[in-house]
Design a protein around this motif. Structure first.
Motif, PDB file in Angstrom:
ATOM      1  N   UNK A 343      59.696  27.443   5.070  1.00 44.07           N
ATOM      2  CA  UNK A 343      57.959  26.928   5.355  1.00 44.07           C
ATOM      3  C   UNK A 343      57.694  27.288   4.187  1.00 44.07           C
ATOM      4  N   UNK A 344      57.079  28.361   4.402  1.00 46.85           N
ATOM      5  CA  UNK A 344      56.764  29.764   3.191  1.00 46.85           C
ATOM      6  C   UNK A 344      56.923  28.727   1.708  1.00 46.85           C
ATOM      7  N   UNK A 345      58.799  28.779   2.204  1.00 48.23           N
ATOM      8  CA  UNK A 345      59.105  28.986   0.282  1.00 48.23           C
ATOM      9  C   UNK A 345      59.006  27.324   0.082  1.00 48.23           C
ATOM     10  N   UNK A 346      59.224  25.822   1.251  1.00 54.47           N
ATOM     11  CA  UNK A 346      58.867  25.035   0.667  1.00 54.47           C
ATOM     12  C   UNK A 346      57.242  24.781   0.616  1.00 54.47           C
ATOM     13  N   UNK A 347      56.511  25.547   1.159  1.00 56.14           N
ATOM     14  CA  UNK A 347      55.165  25.510   0.900  1.00 56.14           C
ATOM     15  C   UNK A 347      54.562  25.548  -0.612  1.00 56.14           C
ATOM     16  N   UNK A 348      55.458  26.891  -0.753  1.00 59.34           N
ATOM     17  CA  UNK A 348      55.249  27.563  -2.231  1.00 59.34           C
ATOM     18  C   UNK A 348      55.666  26.117  -3.609  1.00 59.34           C
ATOM     19  N   UNK A 349      57.133  25.938  -3.053  1.00 57.79           N
ATOM     20  CA  UNK A 349      57.486  24.495  -4.527  1.00 57.79           C
ATOM     21  C   UNK A 349      56.583  23.283  -4.350  1.00 57.79           C
ATOM     22  N   UNK A 350      55.829  23.624  -2.708  1.00 58.65           N
ATOM     23  CA  UNK A 350      54.805  21.775  -2.816  1.00 58.65           C
ATOM     24  C   UNK A 350      53.790  21.957  -3.570  1.00 58.65           C
ATOM     25  N   UNK A 351      52.942  23.122  -2.994  1.00 58.32           N
ATOM     26  CA  UNK A 351      51.451  23.538  -3.642  1.00 58.32           C
ATOM     27  C   UNK A 351      51.822  23.911  -4.688  1.00 58.32           C
ATOM     28  N   UNK A 352      52.255  24.241  -5.541  1.00 57.78           N
ATOM     29  CA  UNK A 352      52.387  25.046  -6.914  1.00 57.78           C
ATOM     30  C   UNK A 352      53.292  23.663  -7.439  1.00 57.78           C
ATOM     31  N   UNK A 353      53.854  22.149  -7.130  1.00 57.72           N
ATOM     32  CA  UNK A 353      54.174  20.567  -8.216  1.00 57.72           C
ATOM     33  C   UNK A 353      52.970  20.140  -7.935  1.00 57.72           C
ATOM     34  N   UNK A 354      51.963  20.152  -7.118  1.00 63.75           N
ATOM     35  CA  UNK A 354      51.451  18.979  -6.624  1.00 63.75           C
ATOM     36  C   UNK A 354      49.924  20.039  -7.410  1.00 63.75           C
ATOM     37  N   UNK A 355      49.734  21.487  -7.470  1.00 62.10           N
ATOM     38  CA  UNK A 355      48.783  21.692  -8.808  1.00 62.10           C
ATOM     39  C   UNK A 355      49.040  22.035 -10.012  1.00 62.10           C
ATOM     40  N   UNK A 356      50.241  21.334 -10.484  1.00 59.85           N
ATOM     41  CA  UNK A 356      50.372  21.103 -12.134  1.00 59.85           C
ATOM     42  C   UNK A 356      49.587  19.958 -12.155  1.00 59.85           C
ATOM     43  N   UNK A 357      49.093  18.791 -11.106  1.00 63.73           N
ATOM     44  CA  UNK A 357      48.136  17.910 -11.146  1.00 63.73           C
ATOM     45  C   UNK A 357      46.883  18.539 -11.646  1.00 63.73           C
ATOM     46  N   UNK A 358      46.720  19.312 -11.818  1.00 63.64           N
ATOM     47  CA  UNK A 358      45.359  19.308 -11.980  1.00 63.64           C
ATOM     48  C   UNK A 358      44.756  20.056 -13.054  1.00 63.64           C
ATOM     49  N   UNK A 359      45.099  20.422 -13.755  1.00 66.50           N
ATOM     50  CA  UNK A 359      44.426  20.102 -15.361  1.00 66.50           C
ATOM     51  C   UNK A 359      46.188  20.043 -16.367  1.00 66.50           C
ATOM     52  N   UNK A 360      45.260  19.572 -17.347  1.00 65.24           N
ATOM     53  CA  UNK A 360      47.155  19.487 -18.931  1.00 65.24           C
ATOM     54  C   UNK A 360      47.734  20.096 -19.058  1.00 65.24           C
ATOM     55  N   UNK A 361      47.964  21.377 -18.291  1.00 63.82           N
ATOM     56  CA  UNK A 361      48.270  22.247 -18.644  1.00 63.82           C
ATOM     57  C   UNK A 361      49.225  22.922 -17.606  1.00 63.82           C
ATOM     58  N   UNK A 362      49.225  22.186 -16.157  1.00 67.42           N
ATOM     59  CA  UNK A 362      49.519  22.641 -15.783  1.00 67.42           C
ATOM     60  C   UNK A 362      50.626  22.590 -14.889  1.00 67.42           C
ATOM     61  N   UNK A 363      51.356  21.544 -15.747  1.00 61.81           N
ATOM     62  CA  UNK A 363      53.132  21.632 -15.563  1.00 61.81           C
ATOM     63  C   UNK A 363      53.571  21.425 -17.212  1.00 61.81           C
ATOM     64  N   UNK A 364      54.981  21.341 -16.978  1.00 56.75           N
ATOM     65  CA  UNK A 364      55.314  20.692 -18.036  1.00 56.75           C
ATOM     66  C   UNK A 364      55.590  19.394 -18.258  1.00 56.75           C
ATOM     67  N   UNK A 365      55.511  18.809 -17.820  1.00 59.40           N
ATOM     68  CA  UNK A 365      55.697  17.112 -17.076  1.00 59.40           C
ATOM     69  C   UNK A 365      53.911  16.604 -18.034  1.00 59.40           C
ATOM     70  N   UNK A 366      52.936  16.816 -18.066  1.00 55.27           N
ATOM     71  CA  UNK A 366      51.728  16.895 -18.153  1.00 55.27           C
ATOM     72  C   UNK A 366      51.418  16.305 -19.881  1.00 55.27           C
ATOM     73  N   UNK A 367      52.060  18.184 -20.189  1.00 58.75           N
ATOM     74  CA  UNK A 367      52.612  19.039 -21.569  1.00 58.75           C
ATOM     75  C   UNK A 367      53.325  17.997 -22.557  1.00 58.75           C
ATOM     76  N   UNK A 368      54.307  17.623 -21.818  1.00 62.15           N
ATOM     77  CA  UNK A 368      55.299  15.821 -22.458  1.00 62.15           C
ATOM     78  C   UNK A 368      54.256  14.950 -23.090  1.00 62.15           C
ATOM     79  N   UNK A 369      53.555  14.684 -21.457  1.00 63.53           N
ATOM     80  CA  UNK A 369      53.038  13.324 -21.842  1.00 63.53           C
ATOM     81  C   UNK A 369      52.315  13.844 -23.475  1.00 63.53           C
ATOM     82  N   UNK A 370      51.565  14.479 -22.845  1.00 63.64           N
ATOM     83  CA  UNK A 370      50.358  15.003 -23.764  1.00 63.64           C
ATOM     84  C   UNK A 370      50.740  14.644 -25.151  1.00 63.64           C
ATOM     85  N   UNK A 371      52.172  15.288 -26.066  1.00 60.22           N
ATOM     86  CA  UNK A 371      52.340  15.839 -26.984  1.00 60.22           C
ATOM     87  C   UNK A 371      53.227  14.503 -27.206  1.00 60.22           C
TER      88      UNK A 371
END
Length: 411
Positions: A343-371
């Protein structure tokens, strides 16, 4: 150097001149080496070549699909199926999320961003809400499986979690959070969806003829790769091996047309993203060597063998993911977690992924779209995006944390 690097990535300007994200990351990495914060051997050890090769392979596959005319088919389908701007936004988000669950989200946004921009051009619609919809849904949808994004692949590798063991626990959560995100996007961008925008000129995109035979072959490679992603654990294959093989085979298929076709694929690999990650990994090595990670983990009561609660881990991964991006943050926090606590490992995977939506540099997907948007003259403001990113990230992470507490009780 750490603060300077991320300040440049966030502000993107020096004396009125724009700084590309990859330039800031590489500069930060070089300064870490020159100032002796990290040694060359330490930097080399922290560069995750599996992630870089995985991205390179998927980019080659995506470029091959583009060469064969895949974009033109999808654009026509989307424009026929979703005739209103609000319906189009919901449709794009739903399709992006579903594909991101079974295919790397970075590859999905590479495919969908040009598609969305072309559709916006036809609709004369403001492209920014739709671009945000692409990476928000790609991040949330990718959390559903261990092959959805690089950080989930890292978690699966480090914790030994199987594809099905992970997915049956997380898919219901991603469905709930996607529904919430779609409602929030339509509400927050409601006015802009009704506004005409002619910023995408008629010269922006070039239509390619559909090469049916080669397209069918590359699509067959894509489907095979997706199946192998799902079966990677029992087959003993690494995600990057499958991605790199798929990219290489698709390149060979395109090369049967002409040598210039191969050059087209190589040119359309986004090398700046690979440089961004390389520089970022070196910056992370410096953060670890300097003791910054230890200081940050102590603030959250982690480290020294302390097992965090789901809530504490959610908070720490959210903060760190937006400081160093989610892939490096998972690599760092994973060193502090016990191997057997699923459950802790799933928590790490899920929350780090959802956290990527907080800023434009939070995830590689954001940066790809922006570029990709910048290539076509569409610029997204870092600070203006926070008005959208913070509510979506916070609400989905709160939902995820509550869900994971319940999951922990049931297990």
């Amino acid at each position: 150097m750490f603060v300077l690097t991320y300040s440049l990535i966030a502000v993107r300007k020096v004396n009125g001149r724009r700084i590309r994200t990859w330039t800031a990351a590489v500069l930060g990495g070089v300064l870490m080496l020159l100032l002796g914060v990290v040694t060359p051997s330490e930097a080399w050890d922290y560069i995750n070549f599996e992630v870089i090769l995985q991205l390179a392979g998927m980019m080659m596959l995506t470029a091959s699909l583009q060469y064969c005319g895949f974009f033109e088919i999808v654009v026509d389908f989307l424009m026929r199926r979703f005739d209103g701007r609000r319906r189009f936004l919901s449709g794009v988000m739903a399709i992006t999320a579903c594909l991101s669950a079974v295919m790397l989200n970075d590859a999905v946004v590479l495919i969908f961003t040009p598609i969305v921009l072309r559709c916006c051009q036809r609709m004369r619609a403001d492209p920014v809400p739709y671009m945000v919809g692409v990476f928000v849904s790609a991040n949330i949808g990718s959390a559903a499986t261990v092959v959805g994004n690089p950080q989930n692949a890292l978690v699966a590798s480090m914790a030994g979690i199987g594809f099905l063991d992970y997915s049956i626990r997380v898919i219901p959560l991603t469905v709930i959070c996607m529904a919430v995100a779609m409602l929030m996007m339509r509400r927050m961008y409601g006015g802009r969806l009704d506004t005409d925008d002619a910023s995408l000129s008629g010269e922006t995109f070039h239509t390619r003829e559909v090469d049916k035979y080669r397209l069918c072959a590359v699509l067959a490679v894509t489907v095979t790769a997706l199946v192998l992603f799902a079966l990677s654990v029992p087959l003993g294959l690494r995600i990057y091996q499958i991605a790199l093989a798929a990219g290489a085979v698709s390149l060979i298929i395109v090369l049967t047309d002409s040598m210039r076709a191969g050059g087209y694929v190589i040119r359309h690999v986004d090398w700046s993203i690979l440089l961004f990650f390389t520089g970022l990994f070196v910056v992370i090595a410096g953060a670890v060597s300097s003791g910054l990670l230890d200081s940050m983990s102590e603030l959250f009561g982690m480290g020294d063998g302390n097992v965090p609660s789901i809530g504490v881990l959610s908070g720490f991964s959210t903060v760190l993911a937006n400081l160093v991006s989610n892939v490096p943050s998972v690599m760092l926090i994973g060193q502090l977690l016990p191997e057997g606590d699923m459950v802790l490992w799933i928590t790490l995977a899920v929350t780090s992924t959802f956290a990527g939506n907080l800023t434009l540099i939070g995830a590689a997907a954001n940066i790809i779209v922006e570029d990709e948007g910048e290539k076509h003259g569409i610029r997204m403001d870092f600070f203006r995006y926070l008005r959208v990113g913070i509510p979506i990230a916070v609400i989905t992470i709160v939902i995820a944390t509550a869900y994971l507490y319940m999951l922990d009780i049931l297990l």
